[in-house]
Structures are given as structure tokens and as C-alpha cells.
Design a protein around this motif. Sequence first.
Motif, short mmCIF file in Angstrom:
data_model
loop_
_atom_site.label_atom_id
_atom_site.label_comp_id
_atom_site.label_asym_id
_atom_site.label_seq_id
_atom_site.Cartn_x
_atom_site.Cartn_y
_atom_site.Cartn_z
N HIS A 280 -82.71 4.52 -86.82
CA HIS A 280 -83.24 5.11 -85.58
C HIS A 280 -83.12 4.15 -84.40
O HIS A 280 -84.02 4.06 -83.57
N GLY A 281 -82.00 3.44 -84.34
CA GLY A 281 -81.83 2.47 -83.26
C GLY A 281 -80.55 2.64 -82.49
O GLY A 281 -80.11 1.70 -81.81
N LYS A 282 -79.95 3.81 -82.55
CA LYS A 282 -78.66 4.02 -81.89
C LYS A 282 -78.74 3.67 -80.41
O LYS A 282 -79.68 4.06 -79.71
N GLY A 283 -77.76 2.92 -79.93
CA GLY A 283 -77.70 2.56 -78.52
C GLY A 283 -78.36 1.25 -78.16
O GLY A 283 -78.42 0.90 -76.98
N SER A 284 -78.85 0.50 -79.16
CA SER A 284 -79.51 -0.78 -78.87
C SER A 284 -78.51 -1.77 -78.27
O SER A 284 -77.38 -1.89 -78.74
N ARG A 285 -78.94 -2.49 -77.26
CA ARG A 285 -78.12 -3.53 -76.66
C ARG A 285 -78.50 -4.90 -77.23
O ARG A 285 -79.59 -5.09 -77.76
N GLY A 286 -77.60 -5.82 -77.10
CA GLY A 286 -77.92 -7.20 -77.40
C GLY A 286 -78.46 -7.87 -76.15
O GLY A 286 -77.94 -7.68 -75.05
N VAL A 287 -79.53 -8.63 -76.29
CA VAL A 287 -80.08 -9.37 -75.15
C VAL A 287 -79.55 -10.79 -75.20
O VAL A 287 -79.51 -11.43 -76.26
N LEU A 288 -79.13 -11.29 -74.05
CA LEU A 288 -78.43 -12.57 -73.95
C LEU A 288 -79.27 -13.57 -73.20
O LEU A 288 -79.80 -13.28 -72.12
N GLU A 289 -79.42 -14.76 -73.79
CA GLU A 289 -80.11 -15.86 -73.10
C GLU A 289 -79.03 -16.81 -72.58
O GLU A 289 -78.35 -17.44 -73.37
N VAL A 290 -78.91 -16.89 -71.28
CA VAL A 290 -77.76 -17.56 -70.67
C VAL A 290 -78.24 -18.72 -69.80
O VAL A 290 -79.23 -18.61 -69.08
N ARG A 291 -77.53 -19.83 -69.88
CA ARG A 291 -77.81 -20.98 -69.02
C ARG A 291 -76.48 -21.50 -68.46
O ARG A 291 -75.52 -21.71 -69.21
N SER A 292 -76.44 -21.71 -67.15
CA SER A 292 -75.27 -22.29 -66.53
C SER A 292 -75.27 -23.80 -66.73
O SER A 292 -76.33 -24.42 -66.89
N HIS A 293 -74.10 -24.39 -66.70
CA HIS A 293 -73.98 -25.84 -66.87
C HIS A 293 -74.01 -26.55 -65.52
O HIS A 293 -74.82 -26.25 -64.68
N GLU A 294 -73.09 -27.47 -65.31
CA GLU A 294 -73.19 -28.39 -64.17
C GLU A 294 -72.87 -27.75 -62.82
O GLU A 294 -73.29 -28.26 -61.78
N THR A 295 -72.09 -26.67 -62.81
CA THR A 295 -71.67 -26.10 -61.53
C THR A 295 -72.10 -24.64 -61.44
O THR A 295 -72.25 -23.96 -62.45
N PRO A 296 -72.29 -24.12 -60.22
CA PRO A 296 -72.56 -22.68 -60.07
C PRO A 296 -71.40 -21.88 -60.64
O PRO A 296 -70.23 -22.30 -60.58
N PHE A 297 -71.70 -20.71 -61.20
CA PHE A 297 -70.65 -19.91 -61.82
C PHE A 297 -70.89 -18.44 -61.52
O PHE A 297 -72.02 -17.94 -61.66
N ILE A 298 -69.84 -17.74 -61.10
CA ILE A 298 -69.94 -16.31 -60.81
C ILE A 298 -69.59 -15.53 -62.07
O ILE A 298 -68.48 -15.62 -62.60
N LEU A 299 -70.56 -14.77 -62.55
CA LEU A 299 -70.37 -13.94 -63.74
C LEU A 299 -70.00 -12.53 -63.30
O LEU A 299 -70.61 -11.97 -62.38
N GLU A 300 -68.98 -11.95 -63.94
CA GLU A 300 -68.48 -10.62 -63.60
C GLU A 300 -68.98 -9.60 -64.61
O GLU A 300 -69.12 -9.89 -65.80
N ASP A 301 -69.20 -8.37 -64.13
CA ASP A 301 -69.58 -7.29 -65.02
C ASP A 301 -68.53 -7.12 -66.12
O ASP A 301 -67.32 -7.08 -65.84
N GLY A 302 -68.98 -7.05 -67.37
CA GLY A 302 -68.07 -6.88 -68.50
C GLY A 302 -67.47 -8.15 -69.03
O GLY A 302 -66.80 -8.13 -70.07
N GLN A 303 -67.70 -9.28 -68.37
CA GLN A 303 -67.12 -10.54 -68.82
C GLN A 303 -67.65 -10.92 -70.19
O GLN A 303 -68.84 -10.79 -70.48
N THR A 304 -66.77 -11.41 -71.05
CA THR A 304 -67.17 -11.83 -72.39
C THR A 304 -68.01 -13.10 -72.32
O THR A 304 -67.62 -14.08 -71.69
N VAL A 305 -69.18 -13.05 -72.95
CA VAL A 305 -70.08 -14.20 -72.92
C VAL A 305 -70.46 -14.71 -74.31
O VAL A 305 -71.05 -15.78 -74.44
N ALA A 306 -70.13 -13.94 -75.35
CA ALA A 306 -70.49 -14.36 -76.71
C ALA A 306 -69.63 -13.60 -77.71
O ALA A 306 -68.87 -12.69 -77.34
N ARG A 307 -69.76 -13.99 -78.96
CA ARG A 307 -69.08 -13.28 -80.06
C ARG A 307 -70.11 -12.89 -81.11
O ARG A 307 -71.08 -13.62 -81.35
N LEU A 308 -69.89 -11.75 -81.74
CA LEU A 308 -70.67 -11.36 -82.91
C LEU A 308 -69.80 -11.54 -84.14
O LEU A 308 -68.70 -10.98 -84.23
N VAL A 309 -70.29 -12.36 -85.08
CA VAL A 309 -69.57 -12.62 -86.32
C VAL A 309 -70.28 -11.87 -87.44
O VAL A 309 -71.47 -12.09 -87.69
#
Length: 344
Positions: A280-309
Motif C-alpha cells: 500500500h505504498g505505490k508512488g512513494s518517493r525517495g527523500v534525499l539528504e544533500v550537502r554541497s561541498h566547497e563551491t556553490p552548485f546549481i542543481l537542475e530538475d531531474g539531475q542524477t544525485v544518487a544510485r539505488l543498488v
Amino acid sequence: MSETRRPVQQIVGILPCQAIEALIANGAIAADSAFEPDQVQPASLDLRLGGRAWRVRASFLPGRHTVRERIAEVAMHPVDLTHGAVLERGCVYIAELQERLKLPAGVSARANPKSSTGRVDVFVRLLTDRGNAFDDVDEHYDGPLYMEIAPQTFSVLVRAGTRLNQLRLKAGQPPRLRTESVGVDLTGEIAGFRGRRHAGLVDLDKEDGHDPRDFWEPLRPQNGQLLLDPGEFYILASKGAVEIPVLEAAEMTPIDPSVGEFRVHYAGFFDPGFGTDEAHGKGSRGVLEVRSHETPFILEDGQTVARLVYEPLTEKPDRLYGDLGSHYQRQGLKLSKHFRVWGE
């Protein structure tokens, strides 16, 4: 005439809840106090803080030593967790866990932060006596378990029994069934949240008890983009739904840092049944905890940020994700269970 028996080939895979319960029953997993009914998840075991912790001046790996021997070298002061204690952000602590292991041949383990732990930016890693790596436990390990705890954004209140990480047990070396890319969704009116600096205290055993406006700033993307500031902590959601089949489990891993100056800060376990119709969980999203490193970074919609193994289970679990209740089944963009729903 006796019949010659062929050796039974070991089934390789992640152990489901009934196999974990069997390990508890035969003493391969023991604890200082009785196990709680909801402590065994479909394919993982929640671990509980013990009564003692130590503020330490540096993180370490035990190597040839026990954890207690190394604590004696780096401890600054002890912390009594019996009635609760505040762990300050920017500090490192080592805590005893209530559980201990006596793993049989062919069974190893790996630990990971619980979802709620990662979502409040508390960095945790498992330590074992004479261990040469964080979070991994070799077969035949016989000894206590400890946890390194390093709150990053918020100071937190914990106590004996607080659950910050979970243990996944494996028979043999499960094969990788497949790897899927996880993109980020930056299309909503509110696309994410940024942790507020100098916020108040988060009680990690208090559910729905904190006003999210005191701890989080909502983020509104512009033209499907979000600017990540260095050193800041963000909660975002996956572009697509995540579905973990009932005979599989998955781990979210960071992408190669060469594709962006950021990382999904905490790898995470996904138990069988997450996001499925059967649970009974159809449509669940993954929640992402994200931290930028040393420089500002522009993230784009749909950009790959992780992998599911994805890896196989040895058998179907007796219960699926969400059967004992869950704050995160059918989730979209969602803060941790410690906060009330945004806007309420």
C-alpha cells in the motif's frame, strides 16, 4: 546402507525478518534488555543506544585495538544517557549500543543510519572491536557494538534506547541485481528545505513534536534550478517513485563526485515493500539528504544525485515495509518524523 548426503548450498542474500529473529533466538544477536516488538524490520534490525557515551576529540578506527581501548586515548568526558543527554552539533561522540553480535560462519552485517537520523543531519557510523572499516561487520565477529555520533546542523537530545541506525545481515556476498539512477525533483512550489543554523534542540524520541518553521527554510526553485550553498544541508525528493520488490532490498549510494560538487549525505536502506502496491505504498518517493561541498552548485530538475543498488533476499519476509506502521510509506517531500507537517 547409509545414504550419502549432499552438502546443502547456502542461499546467498539479505536476511529477512524471520531469519533475523532466528539469530536472536539462538543468541547470535543479543542485547542488554529485551528486544522490542517493532525493532526487527522486514530486512533490518534497529539498534539502540546504551547507557554510556563519550565526547571524543577525534573520530577513529579501532584497528588492532578494542573500541574501549581507543576511547581511553581520545575521550574528553563521559556522557550519561540513562535519563537523556544533549549531543552538541559540531562535536563527536562514541556511544555504547545495547546489542552485541556473535555472528556464525557465512553471515556478515552492514549498518546504516535510519531515515529519521539522516533527515536531521546526524552523522552516525558503526564501530566494532578491531574493525578496519566503519559500518561493516565480518562473519564470526563476537563482541559489542558502538556508534560514532556527530550532529551536524542541530544539537539533539538522545537517551538510552534511542534508535539512530540499523543493521542489515547478509548470507554470503549477495550479487548486485541492478543499479538505478535517482534524479531530483525541483518542480514543486516548495522543492525542498534547508536546515536553519543556530536552531533549537531536536528530541530524537519525540514524534510530531517540533514546529518545522523553527528548524527549516522552504526552498522555491527558479526555472527548475536550485542553488546549493557550500556547507548547507538540504532535504529534497526524488524525481520518480521508488519501488522495492518484496524479494529484494536496496541501498542508496552517492554518485561519483566528479559529476557535481555535492553529495547525497547519507546512504540509506530501503526495505522490501517500500513503495509497492502490495504494501500500500505505490508512488512513494525517495527523500534525499544533500550537502554541497566547497563551491556553490546549481542543481537542475531531474539531475542524477544518487544510485539505488538492489540485492536479493534469501526468502520473502514475513512482513513488508509499513506493516508495523511507518511515517515514510507513500511519502513525497517529507521532513523527518520529529516535525509536524509543514503548513499545519
